[in-house]
Scaffold this motif. Structure first.
Motif, PDB file in Angstrom:
ATOM      1  N   ARG A 227      -9.812  19.790 -63.048  1.00  0.00           N
ATOM      2  CA  ARG A 227      -9.734  21.153 -62.522  1.00  0.00           C
ATOM      3  C   ARG A 227     -11.134  21.763 -62.406  1.00  0.00           C
ATOM      4  NH1 ARG A 227      -4.669  24.182 -62.749  1.00  0.00           N
ATOM      5  NH2 ARG A 227      -2.973  22.785 -63.367  1.00  0.00           N
ATOM      6  N   HIS A 228     -11.290  22.631 -61.394  1.00  0.00           N
ATOM      7  CA  HIS A 228     -12.578  23.286 -61.166  1.00  0.00           C
ATOM      8  C   HIS A 228     -12.821  24.378 -62.216  1.00  0.00           C
ATOM      9  CE1 HIS A 228     -12.721  21.125 -57.442  1.00  0.00           C
ATOM     10  NE2 HIS A 228     -11.665  21.760 -56.940  1.00  0.00           N
ATOM     11  N   PRO A 255     -17.559  32.104 -61.233  1.00  0.00           N
ATOM     12  CA  PRO A 255     -17.064  31.732 -59.896  1.00  0.00           C
ATOM     13  C   PRO A 255     -15.582  32.029 -59.702  1.00  0.00           C
ATOM     14  CG  PRO A 255     -17.498  29.786 -61.239  1.00  0.00           C
ATOM     15  CD  PRO A 255     -18.070  30.942 -61.983  1.00  0.00           C
ATOM     16  N   ILE A 256     -15.264  32.675 -58.581  1.00  0.00           N
ATOM     17  CA  ILE A 256     -13.887  33.007 -58.229  1.00  0.00           C
ATOM     18  C   ILE A 256     -13.666  32.674 -56.754  1.00  0.00           C
ATOM     19  CG2 ILE A 256     -12.134  34.812 -58.065  1.00  0.00           C
ATOM     20  CD1 ILE A 256     -13.694  36.404 -60.159  1.00  0.00           C
ATOM     21  N   PHE A 289      -8.424  28.707 -64.056  1.00  0.00           N
ATOM     22  CA  PHE A 289      -7.992  30.083 -64.327  1.00  0.00           C
ATOM     23  C   PHE A 289      -7.377  30.716 -63.085  1.00  0.00           C
ATOM     24  CE2 PHE A 289     -11.814  29.151 -66.837  1.00  0.00           C
ATOM     25  CZ  PHE A 289     -11.357  29.378 -68.135  1.00  0.00           C
ATOM     26  N   TYR A 290      -6.558  31.736 -63.331  1.00  0.00           N
ATOM     27  CA  TYR A 290      -6.006  32.528 -62.225  1.00  0.00           C
ATOM     28  C   TYR A 290      -6.074  34.006 -62.596  1.00  0.00           C
ATOM     29  CZ  TYR A 290      -2.830  34.541 -58.819  1.00  0.00           C
ATOM     30  OH  TYR A 290      -2.297  35.321 -57.824  1.00  0.00           O
ATOM     31  N   LEU A 291      -6.485  34.834 -61.644  1.00  0.00           N
ATOM     32  CA  LEU A 291      -6.523  36.281 -61.869  1.00  0.00           C
ATOM     33  C   LEU A 291      -5.116  36.853 -61.655  1.00  0.00           C
ATOM     34  CD1 LEU A 291      -9.827  37.394 -60.063  1.00  0.00           C
ATOM     35  CD2 LEU A 291      -9.516  36.486 -62.372  1.00  0.00           C
ATOM     36  N   SER A 312       3.141  28.215 -65.137  1.00  0.00           N
ATOM     37  CA  SER A 312       3.947  27.053 -64.774  1.00  0.00           C
ATOM     38  C   SER A 312       3.125  25.980 -64.069  1.00  0.00           C
ATOM     39  CB  SER A 312       5.118  27.487 -63.885  1.00  0.00           C
ATOM     40  OG  SER A 312       5.999  28.350 -64.586  1.00  0.00           O
ATOM     41  N   LEU A 313       2.062  26.395 -63.371  1.00  0.00           N
ATOM     42  CA  LEU A 313       1.241  25.450 -62.616  1.00  0.00           C
ATOM     43  C   LEU A 313      -0.025  25.048 -63.359  1.00  0.00           C
ATOM     44  CD1 LEU A 313       1.709  26.907 -59.022  1.00  0.00           C
ATOM     45  CD2 LEU A 313       2.784  24.892 -60.018  1.00  0.00           C
ATOM     46  N   GLY A 314      -0.160  25.475 -64.600  1.00  0.00           N
ATOM     47  CA  GLY A 314      -1.237  24.968 -65.442  1.00  0.00           C
ATOM     48  C   GLY A 314      -2.546  25.711 -65.407  1.00  0.00           C
ATOM     49  N   ALA A 315      -2.595  26.864 -64.735  1.00  0.00           N
ATOM     50  CA  ALA A 315      -3.818  27.675 -64.731  1.00  0.00           C
ATOM     51  C   ALA A 315      -3.703  28.758 -65.803  1.00  0.00           C
ATOM     52  CB  ALA A 315      -4.033  28.308 -63.359  1.00  0.00           C
TER      53      ALA A 315
END
Length: 413
Positions: A227-228, A255-256, A289-291, A312-315
């Motif tokens: 993953r990034h 980074p986003i 990560f996810y915001l 659920s998607l692992g972020a």
């Protein structure tokens, strides 16, 4: 029928509403009074965790979950409960629920046997959209977005005094004040203190069997490596300036990759990378990560599917929304980063970088996967929501109504 005509007059006179309710017993509803549960439900990670998690394995475990939720509920100033002497016991063994909706596919969906949760403590509730049964129904589910004032007014004129009116409203905006006069008995919403609120947008539940440590370690190794080291964000509602500002400040230090019509970035295919697209799936599956920023941070307990989809998607979700306690009550243990815990954007960015580049710290945010899993798709969460509704129809003992449902949904956390 003529003797019922004064109801219409009374509905137009707000000052007479309470007198009318207590003298004629127009609103009979049920609200569960639970036995005290003194024992904290521990997390399966070897520590005591303030949250409580849903076990879908048995009817008793689901009932315990609903009871525990009740202990966390605070009595809202916008709800009225009649004194104990006005309450009536019910010996009903079958409950009919009428869906007051303009969408017929809803009726087909909720009348199917596959819709019912097989382990629900009660399975004696029947859904119908047959208008000939509307006055016989024990409860009427009313979707706020489908309401028509004139039709609702006509229905209220001959309202069944033993019928429960339930307002279904999952959005963070208030209902129109004009609907206060209908004195809804229950709400079905994202708020914890709504009579029906479990699994509004998603749910955490205990796995039937824990994940093998070797399998888990392999998952961590693969995701940590592949993953990034970035956060991803999808945003289409540009009205929330707070989250846009937060994004603008944080991206200067971490980074986003952001997508959507609110993002001024001509180098990405924002119009193609939307919710539910293959692009979104790929981004969430390849970023650490996810915001998970909500459109409003003011509404109590408002946590939407973006949070659950991220888990659920692992972020790892970086959350900006209601109070931390709202997340802790429903999320897996140590599964999210609460943005407002950090004094400034630089400190938050440093923590994100530490997690992204340190396998041990990264693993801590995913350790919950060993014993828990999350669900957010409608086919998974809606049976749980209607299980809670059926449970409360069977168990409640109180008569209740919302004296001001408009202010209830305007209440700031």
């Amino acid at each position: 029928m003529a003797r019922l005509l004064p109801v219409k007059y009374i509905l137009r006179q707000p000052c007479y509403i309470y007198i009318f309710l207590t003298t004629s017993s127009v609103l009979f509803v049920m609200h569960l009074k639970y036995q005290q549960i003194s024992k904290e439900m521990p997390g399966k990670l070897g520590v005591s965790y303030a949250s409580f998690q849903l076990d879908l394995g048995t009817g008793q475990s689901i009932a315990n979950y609903f009871e525990r939720k009740s202990q966390l509920m605070k009595r809202s100033p916008f709800k009225t409960v009649l004194p104990r002497e006005f309450q009536r016991a019910s010996n009903k063994t079958l409950f009919l629920i009428y869906a007051y909706t303009k969408h017929r596919q809803f009726c087909r969906k909720y009348n199917s046997e596959s819709f019912c949760l097989s382990t629900c403590p009660f399975r004696n509730c029947q859904f119908t959209c047959d208008t000939s049964l509307i006055r016989r129904a024990d409860a009427i589910i009313m979707f706020y977005s489908h309401l028509n004032y004139d039709k609702l007014f006509d229905l209220a004129v001959y309202r069944n005094p033993n019928q429960l009116w339930l307002l279904w409203h999952d959005e963070p905006y208030a209902t129109a004040p004009v609907y206060n006069k209908f004195l809804f008995n229950w709400t079905m919403s994202y708020r914890l203190d709504s009579e029906v609120s479990v699994a509004t947008y998603g749910v955490t539940h205990v796995r039937n069997e824990s994940i093998n440590q070797i399998v888990f370690a392999k998952w961590i190794d693969e995701n940590y490596k592949n993953r990034h080291n970035e956060a991803v964000w999808f945003v289409s509602n540009c009205n929330s300036q707070k989250r846009l500002h937060f994004y603008g400040q944080l991206k200067q230090h971490f980074p986003i990759s952001a997508f959507g019509k609110c993002i001024n970035n001509q180098t990405n295919d924002s119009h193609k990378c939307v919710r539910g697209s293959q692009c979104e799936l790929e981004k969430l599956s390849t970023s650490k990560f996810y915001l998970a920023f909500e459109s409003t941070t003011l509404r109590r307990d408002y946590i939407t599917e973006k949070f659950w989809r991220s888990l659920s998607l692992g972020a790892i979700p970086i959350v900006l929304g209601p109070k931390r306690q709202s997340y802790e009550r429903i999320a897996p243990p140590n599964s999210f980063i609460y943005a407002q815990d950090y004094s400034d954007f630089i400190t938050l960015a440093k923590h994100l970088n530490d997690v992204a580049t340190n396998r041990q710290k990264y693993e801590k945010y995913h350790a919950w996967k060993i014993n828990y899993e999350t669900r957010y798709l409608s086919r998974d969460v809606e049976p749980i929501r209607f299980c809670e509704l059926c449970y409360r129809l069977n168990k409640n003992k109180d008569r209740i109504w919302y004296s001001n449902v408009n202010k209830y949904f305007l209440e700031i956390d």
